[in-house]
Design a protein around this motif. Structure first.
Motif, PDB file in Angstrom:
ATOM      1  N   GLU A   1       0.833  -1.197   0.000  1.00 45.62           N
ATOM      2  CA  GLU A   1       0.000   0.000   0.000  1.00 45.62           C
ATOM      3  C   GLU A   1       0.868   1.248   0.000  1.00 45.62           C
TER       4      GLU A   1
ATOM      5  N   MET B   1       4.854   3.394  -5.860  1.00 45.17           N
ATOM      6  CA  MET B   1       3.987   2.279  -6.231  1.00 45.17           C
ATOM      7  C   MET B   1       4.332   1.805  -7.635  1.00 45.17           C
ATOM      8  N   LYS B   2       4.672   2.726  -8.517  1.00 46.99           N
ATOM      9  CA  LYS B   2       5.047   2.359  -9.889  1.00 46.99           C
ATOM     10  C   LYS B   2       6.268   1.443  -9.877  1.00 46.99           C
TER      11      LYS B   2
ATOM     12  N   GLU C   1       5.215  -1.950  -8.598  1.00 44.70           N
ATOM     13  CA  GLU C   1       4.429  -2.637  -9.620  1.00 44.70           C
ATOM     14  C   GLU C   1       5.338  -3.239 -10.691  1.00 44.70           C
TER      15      GLU C   1
ATOM     16  N   ARG D   1      -2.432  -4.215  -9.479  1.00 44.94           N
ATOM     17  CA  ARG D   1      -2.547  -2.889  -8.863  1.00 44.94           C
ATOM     18  C   ARG D   1      -3.985  -2.416  -8.985  1.00 44.94           C
ATOM     19  N   ILE D   2      -4.517  -1.908  -7.879  1.00 45.74           N
ATOM     20  CA  ILE D   2      -5.878  -1.375  -7.878  1.00 45.74           C
ATOM     21  C   ILE D   2      -5.861   0.067  -7.388  1.00 45.74           C
ATOM     22  N   HIS D   3      -6.894   0.798  -7.761  1.00 48.17           N
ATOM     23  CA  HIS D   3      -7.079   2.190  -7.333  1.00 48.17           C
ATOM     24  C   HIS D   3      -8.481   2.292  -6.743  1.00 48.17           C
TER      25      HIS D   3
ATOM     26  N   GLN E   1      -9.331   5.953  -1.773  1.00 43.37           N
ATOM     27  CA  GLN E   1      -8.300   5.364  -0.920  1.00 43.37           C
ATOM     28  C   GLN E   1      -6.964   5.315  -1.648  1.00 43.37           C
ATOM     29  N   GLN E   2      -5.910   5.049  -0.887  1.00 43.88           N
ATOM     30  CA  GLN E   2      -4.572   4.911  -1.466  1.00 43.88           C
ATOM     31  C   GLN E   2      -4.529   3.714  -2.408  1.00 43.88           C
ATOM     32  N   PRO E   3      -3.778   3.808  -3.507  1.00 44.94           N
ATOM     33  CA  PRO E   3      -3.633   2.646  -4.383  1.00 44.94           C
ATOM     34  C   PRO E   3      -2.944   1.496  -3.652  1.00 44.94           C
ATOM     35  N   SER E   4      -3.244   0.293  -4.092  1.00 45.03           N
ATOM     36  CA  SER E   4      -2.660  -0.900  -3.496  1.00 45.03           C
ATOM     37  C   SER E   4      -2.259  -1.870  -4.593  1.00 45.03           C
TER      38      SER E   4
END
Length: 76
Positions: free
Chosen positions: A15, A36-37, A40, A50-52, A56-59
């Motif tokens: 996260e 996060m990139k 990933e 990866r979800i958005h 909320q914060q991306p995870s």
């Protein structure tokens, strides 16, 4: 010591946390100075997604855990 492969095998989800990422592996959490990139790109896209989630914060989630969770929900 643990290798990158061991780390990826143990990783359950990642996260975003301001200027770092928080990697969850079982009961343990590890904070890294990374984007996060970058996470990933480092993790196997066949195992991680990866979800958005809206506001909320991306995870980044391990796909097999998501499928298990969904199967359990569908069974009830």
């Amino acid at each position: 010591g643990e290798t990158d492969e061991d780390f990826a095998r143990l990783c359950e989800f990642v996260e975003a946390a301001k200027n770092s990422v928080l990697v969850h592996a079982g009961a343990d959490g590890y904070s890294f100075r990374a984007t996060m990139k970058a996470m990933e790109e480092a993790l196997d896209p066949g195992r991680f997604l990866r979800i958005h989630p809206g506001d909320q914060q991306p995870s980044i989630l391990r796909i097999d855990l998501v499928l298990n969770w969904y199967s359990e929900l569908a069974a009830h």
